[in-house]
Design a protein around this motif. Structure first.
Motif, short mmCIF file in Angstrom:
data_model
loop_
_atom_site.label_atom_id
_atom_site.label_comp_id
_atom_site.label_asym_id
_atom_site.label_seq_id
_atom_site.Cartn_x
_atom_site.Cartn_y
_atom_site.Cartn_z
N GLN A 45 -3.08 0.54 4.54
CA GLN A 45 -2.41 -0.39 3.63
C GLN A 45 -1.49 -1.32 4.43
O GLN A 45 -1.50 -2.53 4.23
CB GLN A 45 -1.56 0.36 2.60
N ILE A 46 -0.72 -0.74 5.34
CA ILE A 46 0.22 -1.53 6.14
C ILE A 46 -0.54 -2.48 7.05
O ILE A 46 -0.23 -3.67 7.13
CB ILE A 46 1.13 -0.60 6.96
N GLY A 49 -2.70 -4.95 4.75
CA GLY A 49 -2.00 -5.67 3.69
C GLY A 49 -2.70 -5.57 2.35
O GLY A 49 -2.73 -6.52 1.58
N LYS A 50 -3.29 -4.40 2.08
CA LYS A 50 -4.01 -4.18 0.82
C LYS A 50 -3.37 -3.02 0.07
O LYS A 50 -2.68 -2.21 0.64
CB LYS A 50 -5.48 -3.87 1.10
#
Length: 62
Positions: A45-46, A49-50
């Protein structure tokens, strides 16, 4: 997302596809350790960026 057993069974193939799709990912980003899949999703995620749902969809669509 695939269940953990399905995911672990084909993880090397899935990992390769993720690295092709997102070249910035490393082996340590994609380390799948039992009980730590949420940690791996968090790293993705980091890095990408999702959202968690987006990451799970990308993995299940491979």
């Amino acid at each position: 997302m695939k269940n953990l057993t399905e995911l672990k069974g084909s993880w090397n193939e899935t990992k390769g596809k993720l690295k092709q799709k997102f070249a910035m990912l490393t082996d340590s980003d994609l380390l799948l350790v039992e009980g730590k899949q949420d940690e791996m999703i968090g790293r993705l995620q980091i890095k990408l960026g999702k959202t968690k749902a987006e990451i799970q969809k990308v993995i299940s669509d491979l």
